[in-house]
Motif scaffolding. Sequence first.
Motif, mmCIF file in Angstrom:
data_model
loop_
_atom_site.group_PDB
_atom_site.id
_atom_site.type_symbol
_atom_site.label_atom_id
_atom_site.label_comp_id
_atom_site.label_asym_id
_atom_site.label_seq_id
_atom_site.Cartn_x
_atom_site.Cartn_y
_atom_site.Cartn_z
ATOM 1 N N UNK A 1 0.847 -1.200 0.000
ATOM 2 C CA UNK A 1 0.000 0.000 0.000
ATOM 3 C C UNK A 1 0.874 1.239 0.000
ATOM 4 N N UNK A 2 1.836 1.246 0.960
ATOM 5 C CA UNK A 2 2.709 2.387 1.120
ATOM 6 C C UNK A 2 3.513 2.610 -0.165
ATOM 7 N N UNK A 3 3.941 1.515 -0.722
ATOM 8 C CA UNK A 3 4.723 1.547 -1.947
ATOM 9 C C UNK A 3 3.899 2.155 -3.083
ATOM 10 N N UNK A 4 2.648 1.720 -3.182
ATOM 11 C CA UNK A 4 1.760 2.216 -4.233
ATOM 12 C C UNK A 4 1.575 3.731 -4.098
ATOM 13 N N UNK A 5 1.406 4.199 -2.867
ATOM 14 C CA UNK A 5 1.218 5.640 -2.659
ATOM 15 C C UNK A 5 2.444 6.403 -3.131
ATOM 16 N N UNK A 6 3.606 5.858 -2.764
ATOM 17 C CA UNK A 6 4.851 6.523 -3.135
ATOM 18 C C UNK A 6 4.967 6.659 -4.649
ATOM 19 N N UNK A 7 4.705 5.540 -5.328
ATOM 20 C CA UNK A 7 4.870 5.568 -6.788
ATOM 21 C C UNK A 7 3.832 6.501 -7.401
ATOM 22 N N UNK A 8 2.603 6.488 -6.820
ATOM 23 C CA UNK A 8 1.565 7.366 -7.352
ATOM 24 C C UNK A 8 1.979 8.818 -7.186
ATOM 25 N N UNK A 9 2.552 9.117 -6.020
ATOM 26 C CA UNK A 9 2.952 10.488 -5.767
ATOM 27 C C UNK A 9 4.048 10.912 -6.749
ATOM 28 N N UNK A 10 4.984 10.006 -7.002
ATOM 29 C CA UNK A 10 6.092 10.373 -7.874
ATOM 30 C C UNK A 10 5.606 10.552 -9.314
ATOM 31 N N UNK A 11 4.723 9.652 -9.769
ATOM 32 C CA UNK A 11 4.217 9.830 -11.132
ATOM 33 C C UNK A 11 3.388 11.098 -11.215
ATOM 34 N N UNK B 1 -5.176 9.543 -7.798
ATOM 35 C CA UNK B 1 -4.667 9.301 -6.450
ATOM 36 C C UNK B 1 -5.688 9.770 -5.414
ATOM 37 N N UNK B 2 -6.213 10.971 -5.627
ATOM 38 C CA UNK B 2 -7.186 11.532 -4.696
ATOM 39 C C UNK B 2 -8.459 10.690 -4.668
ATOM 40 N N UNK B 3 -8.868 10.215 -5.864
ATOM 41 C CA UNK B 3 -10.060 9.369 -5.943
ATOM 42 C C UNK B 3 -9.855 8.069 -5.165
ATOM 43 N N UNK B 4 -8.641 7.518 -5.282
ATOM 44 C CA UNK B 4 -8.337 6.267 -4.594
ATOM 45 C C UNK B 4 -8.458 6.457 -3.076
ATOM 46 N N UNK B 5 -7.932 7.573 -2.611
ATOM 47 C CA UNK B 5 -7.980 7.841 -1.170
ATOM 48 C C UNK B 5 -9.437 7.964 -0.714
ATOM 49 N N UNK B 6 -10.239 8.673 -1.536
ATOM 50 C CA UNK B 6 -11.652 8.857 -1.182
ATOM 51 C C UNK B 6 -12.368 7.517 -1.124
ATOM 52 N N UNK B 7 -12.085 6.662 -2.131
ATOM 53 C CA UNK B 7 -12.763 5.380 -2.203
ATOM 54 C C UNK B 7 -12.411 4.538 -0.977
ATOM 55 N N UNK B 8 -11.118 4.576 -0.627
ATOM 56 C CA UNK B 8 -10.691 3.793 0.524
ATOM 57 C C UNK B 8 -11.398 4.270 1.793
#
Lengths: 373, 435
Positions: B1-11, B35-42
């Motif tokens: 999860x953390x990894x995915x956030x990092x990569x999303x932020x960098x892209x 990224x923002x949508x993913x956070x909202x969905x979660x």
Amino acid sequence: MTDTSTTGQAPSSDDQYVRFINVKKSYDQHNLVVKDFNLDARKGEFVTLLGPSGSGKTTCLMMLAGFEDVTSGSILINGEPVNNIAPYHRNIGMVFQHYALFPHMTISENLAYPLKVRKKSADEVKRRVKESLALVELADFGKRYPGQLSGGQKQRVALARSLIFEPSIVLMDEPLGALDKNLREQMQFEIKRLHEDLGFTAIYVTHDQTEALTMSDRIAVFNDGIVEQCAAPEELYERPANSFVADFIGENNRIPGTVARIEGGRAQISLADGSSATTLNPNCPQPGEPCMLTIRPENLFIAGDTLRDNCIEASFTTRLYVGDSIRYFFKMSSGAELMVKALNDSQAPVLTPGALTRLTWDLADGLALDRAI
Amino acid sequence: MHRAELSAASTGASGGGATPGLPPHSGLSAAEKSQSRRVMRRRKLLTLAFVAPLIIFVLIAFVAPIGTMLYRSVYHPTVAQLIPETLAVLADWDETGEARPSDSALNIFTVELQLLADDRRSGKLAEEINRSLPGSSSLIKSSARKIKPLDPEMLSRDGASKLLAMQPQWQQVEIWREMKLAGALFTNDFYLTALDLMHNTQGDIVARDTQIYVKLYMKSLWIALLITLLTGIISYPLAYYLATAPTRTANTLMVFVLLPFWTSLLVRTTSWIALLQTNGVVNSFLQSIHAIGEPLELLYTQFSTVIAMTHILLPFMILPLYSVMKGIDPSYLRAALSLGAKPIPAFIRIYMPMTVPGLSAGALLVFIISIGYYITPALVGGTDGQMISNIIAFHMQSSNNWELAAALGSLLLGLILLLYWIYDRLVGVSNIKLG
């Protein structure tokens, strides 16, 4: 009790329009909330009861309004004792801190309420409500409900409602306490304007000393159920009767000392660090007694080439940049902390921490007041 | 999860920076948006996970039983299961005419009747038809008895003439009409019964001779209204006193308000029996002071139902009233007095309108609880003080007519929803304040 109560004489009723005579109040038959309160308010005067919370000022207001009974003493309005008159017959307007506008009535209905209970004709009610709304510059708001108004607008309506039945006395219980700073200043002007235009007698309760100073003709400073001093704003600020008033109104430097001698209207004070100072006599304790030397921060100067009447030494600790002014903090060898408020101009000195500095002030600017040990 | 956030932020950062010609603050890049949508969905899923147990519980324990009840009140497959083939051929028959169904239809009926007789289920059919056509029970039963020994082969060819020969009543149209009507899978009969109505022989809806249920509904409404009024009258001054009393006194008194709330309902109800019975406390006292000559009939009356339920439901009125009154700044009343209003007009014009949210919440609670109340009327009501829920319980437990019980219950539910709707139109549900 330093109020110049003139109980013995026979003054005109306009000078003593509202009178508190030896009023005491206790809620539990043990502790006095108000201890022997005396006050004469002139007709049309703006009198403020100022004090920290719990000092009894609101209780005095509530007794005048008739919501609290008087334990002992009497309250007179226009020479008539009102102790046994019900609040709804006293004809006193009242403004509350949280406005107390009736939420289920429109602004117009709120304003019309006191007229309707007085059985005024429908035409007159309509006309006076309209005038009243115009008076507080809310002409278009008559059909709205209190919930749809901002805090300042609500307070203007509350003010208008307390004035609409033309009471001779208006009581205000911290009316601006719930407003933010800018709005508060605006409303202070508004209240002052209405007071000057309509000429009612106002008794105003607040714990905000700036508000009290800017608005009042006279201020009664309350502390723990007694009035420490009752005087005009300038006198309170410049010639406080005791150290509580000196502290409560504005900022003050306090240097503990002892009265050495009093002669020729001047008092010689010896300070803890061995130096001495001279002040004028008023309100000074007897020679040999401890006292508190107080000097307003704006009257204390960092000595340059010229020295004023008094001079002491203190070491510089830090400074606070405020914008229009700079505050310098010093510490005397006796431990007393001092503050100097200097204008932020080209003459503002630059000091290094720990530097021994001479501070100086005029004879008239220092006061020797009582000191509780 | 953390990894995915990092990569999303960098892209996201590189995507935003790579857009040529746009100033850096012109908006969100596609990557940032997703990224923002993913956070909202979660976040939404997490919220859902929190309430899921409750939703499941409500579905199982509340929605399902009530749904079953509503369904049961209209779904009545008994007859359809007993004579399915007869009903199939009757579907083509015109029941409004004056002619009985054709012989072939009668043949099929005799075959099915014989089968029922063999399984000893003909009585069930007789009972079902008899409900809408009194007298038909003996006809069906005796026909079944006589058909039972005959040859099924012969019945399928010639059952009609045999049946008519044995029982000429089968010539009449009414019985066939009733059978066809009773064969419907869904019926409004139970609702009609619950409203004291019925189908007459012509199929029109008419009032029954004996009015039971409508009267009972009216009585329940009346009792509930009376209880609401009584609790309101008793609670209002008490709640006002509680709200204005010093905190210590108010807290002590509040315990007394809540104490009966914590005692068993059964204990409270039976204590009323002890008080009100013929030789109970009230009667003995009144007799001892010679206020009455002989004991009053207090228990097992409407009076005892009302008084016991008023007592039981008082806290439901006091609590919302108290909480609303507690929130009313005393300066309102003071303001009214300072403006020149006398205390009582000021109270009525200023204070009371502000308590409406609490009063209406309390009234709605008490009314809705009391209209469907069961245990107290059952214990202290006698015959006079019975309410609609008692007759529902009777149909559930004694007469075994669950469909009618379900219809009565559904009507009660409908009645409450209707009252709630009226209330919403008059007062507004948003005005309700429970605490």
